[in-house]
Design an enzyme around this catalytic site. Structure first.
Site, PDB file in Angstrom:
ATOM      1  CB  CYS A   2      13.610  30.720  26.638  1.00  0.00           C
ATOM      2  SG  CYS A   2      12.957  32.409  26.697  1.00  0.00           S
ATOM      3  NE  ARG A  27      14.815  25.990  23.594  1.00  0.00           N
ATOM      4  CZ  ARG A  27      13.740  25.154  22.857  1.00  0.00           C
ATOM      5  NH1 ARG A  27      14.257  24.319  22.055  1.00  0.00           N
ATOM      6  NH2 ARG A  27      12.676  25.196  23.045  1.00  0.00           N
ATOM      7  CD1 TRP A  74      15.103  35.238  20.723  1.00  0.00           C
ATOM      8  CD2 TRP A  74      12.981  35.415  20.935  1.00  0.00           C
ATOM      9  NE1 TRP A  74      14.557  35.961  19.527  1.00  0.00           N
ATOM     10  CE2 TRP A  74      13.127  35.858  19.852  1.00  0.00           C
ATOM     11  CE3 TRP A  74      11.690  35.452  21.686  1.00  0.00           C
ATOM     12  CZ2 TRP A  74      12.102  36.355  19.060  1.00  0.00           C
ATOM     13  CZ3 TRP A  74      10.628  35.945  20.851  1.00  0.00           C
ATOM     14  CH2 TRP A  74      10.980  36.566  19.422  1.00  0.00           C
ATOM     15  CG  ASN A 100      10.681  27.814  26.348  1.00  0.00           C
ATOM     16  OD1 ASN A 100      10.503  28.894  25.589  1.00  0.00           O
ATOM     17  ND2 ASN A 100      10.653  26.559  25.723  1.00  0.00           N
ATOM     18  N   GLY A 101       8.184  30.445  27.428  1.00  0.00           N
ATOM     19  CA  GLY A 101       6.955  30.410  27.113  1.00  0.00           C
ATOM     20  C   GLY A 101       6.373  31.590  27.233  1.00  0.00           C
ATOM     21  CD  GLU A 476      15.607  27.979   2.912  1.00  0.00           C
ATOM     22  OE1 GLU A 476      14.529  28.365   3.209  1.00  0.00           O
ATOM     23  OE2 GLU A 476      16.327  27.457   3.617  1.00  0.00           O
ATOM     24  CE  LYS A 480      18.599  29.605   5.628  1.00  0.00           C
ATOM     25  NZ  LYS A 480      17.743  28.294   5.957  1.00  0.00           N
ATOM     26  CD  GLU A 483      17.809  32.320   8.560  1.00  0.00           C
ATOM     27  OE1 GLU A 483      17.295  32.325   9.602  1.00  0.00           O
ATOM     28  OE2 GLU A 483      17.812  31.453   7.550  1.00  0.00           O
ATOM     29  CG  HIS A 499       4.031  42.165 -13.648  1.00  0.00           C
ATOM     30  ND1 HIS A 499       3.188  42.878 -14.492  1.00  0.00           N
ATOM     31  CD2 HIS A 499       4.399  41.138 -13.895  1.00  0.00           C
ATOM     32  CE1 HIS A 499       2.970  41.794 -15.269  1.00  0.00           C
ATOM     33  NE2 HIS A 499       3.773  40.706 -15.090  1.00  0.00           N
ATOM     34  CE  LYS A 597      17.579  24.763  14.546  1.00  0.00           C
ATOM     35  NZ  LYS A 597      17.940  25.189  12.891  1.00  0.00           N
TER      36      LYS A 597
HETATM   37  C1  F6R Z   1      15.270  29.699   8.410  1.00  0.00           C
HETATM   38  C2  F6R Z   1      14.663  28.956   9.804  1.00  0.00           C
HETATM   39  C3  F6R Z   1      13.219  29.208  10.158  1.00  0.00           C
HETATM   40  C4  F6R Z   1      12.582  27.914  10.443  1.00  0.00           C
HETATM   41  C5  F6R Z   1      11.240  28.350  10.859  1.00  0.00           C
HETATM   42  C6  F6R Z   1      10.500  27.083  11.375  1.00  0.00           C
HETATM   43  O1  F6R Z   1      16.484  29.362   8.340  1.00  0.00           O
HETATM   44  O2  F6R Z   1      15.533  28.150  10.355  1.00  0.00           O
HETATM   45  O3  F6R Z   1      12.714  29.898   9.175  1.00  0.00           O
HETATM   46  O4  F6R Z   1      12.593  27.345   9.278  1.00  0.00           O
HETATM   47  O5  F6R Z   1      11.285  29.136  11.924  1.00  0.00           O
HETATM   48  O6  F6R Z   1      10.962  26.315  12.157  1.00  0.00           O
HETATM   49  P1  F6R Z   1      10.641  24.844  12.401  1.00  0.00           P
HETATM   50  O7  F6R Z   1      11.137  24.025  11.123  1.00  0.00           O
HETATM   51  O8  F6R Z   1      11.303  24.435  13.512  1.00  0.00           O
HETATM   52  O9  F6R Z   1       9.228  24.759  12.486  1.00  0.00           O
END
Ligand code: F6R
Length: 602
Positions: A2, A27, A74, A100-101, A476, A480, A483, A499, A597
């Protein structure tokens, strides 16, 4: 998650807040709303859906006022719906809040208030805050906020307005971020800096259990005993440009393209800037073990770093998911260095891991992008990635900056431990300094990656394989892709296929194989042959590929570099691949479904 923003000043709060919410939408984006306060009382417009729908609704039902609060949601408690959207009001319409929380004891508070005849309209935990504040209101909003905050268990960043003190905007926080911005025309509260950069770069960072009282021309701070506090106004060096799309269709593409520059800045800072001082001050010889803990991509950066630290320093490194860390009774003590990696510095699981590590006596070092964030403030030592604001939900540039900081940290530790000679160190540093230009070379070939990715949109599942450090970066690549493109994807160490996973390979399965470890080329290539012979189509990405492209094999070559630092180059191809697959599917790349995010809930 949020995003919250509030404004009090000389301008109409509605466009100011809407603009801020646009920059906070990463967010959370399942609903949005604004409340303003004017002579008629509160004007509230809120609804389920994206901010663009809220803007249309406000066009139909205009509101205005010089003080207001806004929220982009969110959902945690209560489905996304008009009624569950923020702001929330008390039933007498005397207090309005954005939150937010998560309020953990909301059910108990709600029942208590219901017994007193107060009726609730939403299913959210947040509504109890407005109801409780209204119930407690003493004629003094600061006293009321203290009493209310003391009754709440959980995490909160709050923006609060009171009908009885209409010139005041109140902010308070516990475990969720909140900054206070000071502009010429008024003052702001916001979840983060990009939300207010169009107006000011002068901010106060609010700490837990601090209360800010804003009017159009003043900002005052109090502790939970109501005593005044002095705080320093800080100047943020992020520019507004860095928080705008600058002609790109998506923030993600812009942020991928910014990588040569931010890599250069981050390397510079670690070698001779502010980060260098912190890195030099760390006495690695004191520690028997290094633990890296983080979530998502930041965890993947840790997975890459493990190979680099172990290779260069010959120190044992464990990489732990921060969400698991505190539940596993971790074996750490004062002889352990715990490295926390986080773009936002606000990820709830990583914060909890940090606190657990500190509780057990370990020394903590955080690698953070957002200055003033919780982890940056609480860790024993912090070094910063120089990535600037990262807006796209899927991280790219912050991840790349984390990698180079981790490499340079490993090199400094290896030197201190006497594991590398000055000549080797100079060579390794030169390799790292070559990364920005080599990254730029890959970005110049974006068209070929785009074209190839366009042919991959039809796959239901895409596997990523690699060996050694290539496996770490395959994790990674897979994250990527899944998501942002919603294509199912898994990453495996090449040797693991046999395996179990190889049973999933059939005609027209797609496999991406990373190959930057020359000494393991034959091994990964034999995995490639195994999957091709079972019908798979393969994309090989790397700098030591001997095979020629064919009907079932496509090859994307990247510049040569020390194997240990190759993830910094292969990841750029992986990011572009994921981006263009998603773009060709026409998806909302910057705001993938169900994600946010900054993951400030457990
Ligand atoms: C994927 C992504 C997330 C963040 C994860 C940690 O693209 O961005 O997997 O890496 O939520 O977030 P931070 O780095 O803010 O702790």
């Amino acid at each position: 998650m949020c995003g919250i923003i509030g404004y009090v000043g000389m301008e109409n709060a509605v466009p100011v807040i809407l603009d801020g919410l646009k920059r906070l939408e990463y967010r959370g984006y399942d609903s949005a709303g604004i409340a303003v306060l004017n002579e008629q009382g509160f004007g509230v417009v809120k609804q389920k859906g994206r901010l663009s729908s809220l803007e249309k609704l406000i066009d139909q039902h205009p509101i205005d006022g010089v003080i207001g609060i806004g929220h982009t949601r969110w959902a945690t408690h209560g489905e996304p719906s008009d009624i569950n959207s923020h702001p929330h009001l008390g039933s007498q319409h005397r207090i309005a809040i954005v939150h937010n929380g998560i309020i953990e004891n909301y059910q108990q508070i709600k029942e208590r208030l219901q017994q007193k005849g107060i009726s609730f309209v939403s299913q959210t935990d947040s509504e109890v805050i407005a109801q409780l504040a209204e119930y407690y209101y003493t004629g003094n909003i600061v006293e009321t906020v203290i009493k209310t905050a003391n009754a709440l268990e959980g995490s909160f960043a709050l923006g609060i307005m009171s009908l009885d003190e209409p010139e005041k905007l109140i902010a308070v926080k516990q475990d969720n971020p909140l900054i206070i911005g000071v502009a010429e025309h008024g003052n702001f509260i916001a979840s983060d800096v990009p939300a207010i950069l169009a107006h000011t770069n002068k901010v106060y960072y609010l700490n837990d259990k601090e209360i800010a009282v804003l009017t159009g021309s003043t900002v005052e701070f109090f502790n939970m005993d109501g005593e005044p506090l002095h705080k320093e106004l800080e100047v943020v060096n992020w520019s507004l440009d860095s928080a705008e799309k600058g002609g790109y269709e998506h923030f993600m593409l812009k942020e991928i393209m910014e990588q040569p520059k931010i890599l250069q800045d981050t390397i510079h800072s670690a070698l001779s800037g502010d980060n260098a001082k912190i890195i030099e001050s760390l006495d690695i010889a004191k520690y028997k073990k290094i633990v890296i803990t983080a979530c998502g991509s930041a965890y993947n950066a840790g997975m890459v770093a493990r190979y680099v630290f172990e290779q260069l320093c010959r120190v044992s490194v464990e990489v732990e998911l921060a969400s698991e860390f505190r539940y596993k009774d971790p074996i750490i003590d004062r002889d352990t260095l715990v490295i926390l990696v986080s773009q936002s510095g606000e990820t709830a699981d990583t914060i909890a891991a940090m606190r657990e590590a500190k509780r057990r006596g370990a020394v903590t070092l955080s690698i953070i992008n957002v200055v003033g964030s919780t982890i940056a403030k609480e860790a024993d030592n912090t070094i910063y990635t120089m990535a600037g604001p990262e807006i796209a939900v899927a991280t790219t540039k912050a991840f790349s900056a984390q990698l180079v900081l981790l490499y340079l940290l490993a090199i400094a530790f290896a030197r201190k431990l006497g594991r590398i000679s000055p000549e080797v160190e100079a060579k390794l540093v030169a390799d790292i300094k070559s990364i920005p230009n080599k990254a730029a070379e890959i970005l110049e070939r974006v068209d070929s990656i785009q074209k190839y990715a366009a042919s991959c949109v039809g796959y239901k599942s895409i596997f990523f394989i690699g060996r050694n450090i290539d496996y770490a970066i395959a994790l990674e690549g897979s994250l990527k892709l899944k998501e942002i493109s919603y294509i199912h994807s898994e990453a495996y160490a090449g040797g693991e296929l046999k395996h179990g996973t190889i049973s999933l390979i059939e005609d027209n399965t797609m496999v991406v194989a990373i190959s930057c470890c020359e000494r393991l080329y034959e091994k990964i290539y034999s995995n490639v042959e195994q999957v091709i012979s079972r019908g798979a189509k393969v994309l090989m990405i790397g700098n030591c590929i001997k095979a020629a492209p064919g009907e079932k094999l496509e090859v994307i070559k990247i510049p040569a570099i020390n194997e240990l630092f190759s993830p910094s180059l292969s990841v750029i191809v992986l990011q572009l691949f994921a981006y263009y697959v998603a773009a060709n599917k026409g998806l909302d790349i910057d705001k993938p479904r169900n994600l946010a995010k900054s993951v400030t809930v457990e």
